[in-house]
Enzyme design. Structure first.
Site, PDB file in Angstrom:
ATOM      1  N   HIS B 110       0.856  -1.187   0.000  1.00  0.00           N
ATOM      2  CA  HIS B 110       0.000   0.000   0.000  1.00  0.00           C
ATOM      3  C   HIS B 110       0.897   1.243   0.000  1.00  0.00           C
ATOM      4  CE1 HIS B 110      -3.631   2.343   0.761  1.00  0.00           C
ATOM      5  NE2 HIS B 110      -2.882   3.081   1.560  1.00  0.00           N
ATOM      6  N   GLU B 148      -9.573  -9.744   6.127  1.00  0.00           N
ATOM      7  CA  GLU B 148     -10.891  -9.411   5.588  1.00  0.00           C
ATOM      8  C   GLU B 148     -11.145  -7.900   5.496  1.00  0.00           C
ATOM      9  OE1 GLU B 148     -10.342 -12.073   7.446  1.00  0.00           O
ATOM     10  OE2 GLU B 148     -11.484 -13.746   6.592  1.00  0.00           O
ATOM     11  N   ALA B 180      10.467   3.022  -2.015  1.00  0.00           N
ATOM     12  CA  ALA B 180       9.851   2.171  -0.992  1.00  0.00           C
ATOM     13  C   ALA B 180       9.261   0.889  -1.583  1.00  0.00           C
ATOM     14  CB  ALA B 180       8.782   2.956  -0.227  1.00  0.00           C
TER      15      ALA B 180
END
Lengths: 208, 208
Positions: B110, B148, B180
């Site tokens: 992310h 989840e 990153a």
């Protein structure tokens, strides 16, 4: 020469970092005009006295109610004519009238990389407890201008710090102080003293 | 030898970083067994083909409804017997049955320091737009196991990256990829391949 008021409540390690930075030249064109504590027993007052800095205790206990304390604190800082207010572990909700009187002239250091682990309820060790509970591998500290919200003001500087395996909240707190807070708070004061920090649309711009 | 499936939808720059890391030895004891794309036009498929890696397109358009697609994707990965599923820009909501079938064996990168700028609605450029809108001075990337929730799984690695004045979302996105994402994703795969990553109480522990 920028005149700063440093507001404290406790041990004053961030105050000490500022004092040391002025002494060794990492902060120039700024001085600590006054150290203000709400707590007469704050060790920060001793640190100030040792450095020859004037101190003042303004305690809520000396006033009939909170509005009277808020007024006294605000009046004192306005009359003192300080250019910058530095919150260095000041454990008092800042009066709104004080924030309005010093727009973008109050700075605070928060022990996380805002917007992570900030806002209501996130102060002191609680910040580090939350970071460890989430299992982050990087945390840090943020110096920001204070506005009416909680940790919502314009961000001046941030410094990342590694979280290590086996960290307790106390160990992480100390590492973030040493590697981040005690560096970026003095640096922010120096930048402001040299007129290099401007705020536009809620964001900070730093000129070279 | 850890067998990984890499799931892609687009350009595949994170896939390329993994391929390069295997070639130059930053990842050992792991191979990409298969690259799966929901999108037959994904350039990532060409990258895989050039590297001699088998590819498979599993598109929702080939199935009567979403449950049928979910079942097909899950069955394929289970039957393939992969040890690890790597989400490398896979723009499909992951089926819950797939997550349950591979507990702590699906990883995602992310493009922020979770818990900042993550959760529903924060993907792609939107993450960087939000970071710039808040005026942060440090952002970064996070590799985490997929559970989840949205970006709520155990954090494996994080890498901080400086935000620079004048950054656009595109410039910041590219810097975070280079400094990153393309480093910590291969590193996480290597650590997992060597059995150094364990999860306990929702937190990741990395042995030396």
């Amino acid at each position: 020469m920028l005149k700063a008021a440093v507001l404290v409540s406790g041990g004053g390690t961030n105050l000490q970092a500022i004092i040391d930075s002025i002494h060794d030249g990492r902060i120039t064109d700024a001085c600590i005009d006054i150290v203000v504590s709400n707590n007469p027993g704050a060790y920060a007052l001793e640190r100030a006295a040792k450095a020859g800095i004037e101190t003042r205790v303004i305690s809520p206990k000396s006033y009939p109610d909170r509005p009277a304390f808020n007024q006294a604190l605000t009046d004192f800082l306005k009359e003192r004519g300080v250019d910058l207010i530095v919150l260095a572990g000041f454990m008092v909700v800042l009066p709104e009238m004080l924030i309005k009187a010093f727009p973008n002239r109050i700075i605070n250091v928060h022990p996380s990389l805002i917007p992570a682990f900030c806002g209501t309820g996130f102060y002191g060790l609680r910040v580090h407890e939350a970071a460890l509970a989430r299992g982050v591998k990087v945390s840090g500290a943020t110096v920001h201008f204070v506005d009416e919200g909680t940790d919502t003001g314009p961000i001046i500087l941030q410094q990342a710090v590694q979280v290590e395996e086996g960290d307790t909240p106390e160990i992480l707190q100390r590492r973030i102080m040493e590697q981040a807070e005690w560096k970026i708070m003095p640096k922010a004061i120096d930048l402001i003293a040299h007129g290099k920090v401007t705020v536009k649309d809620g964001k900070v711009y730093i000129s070279k």
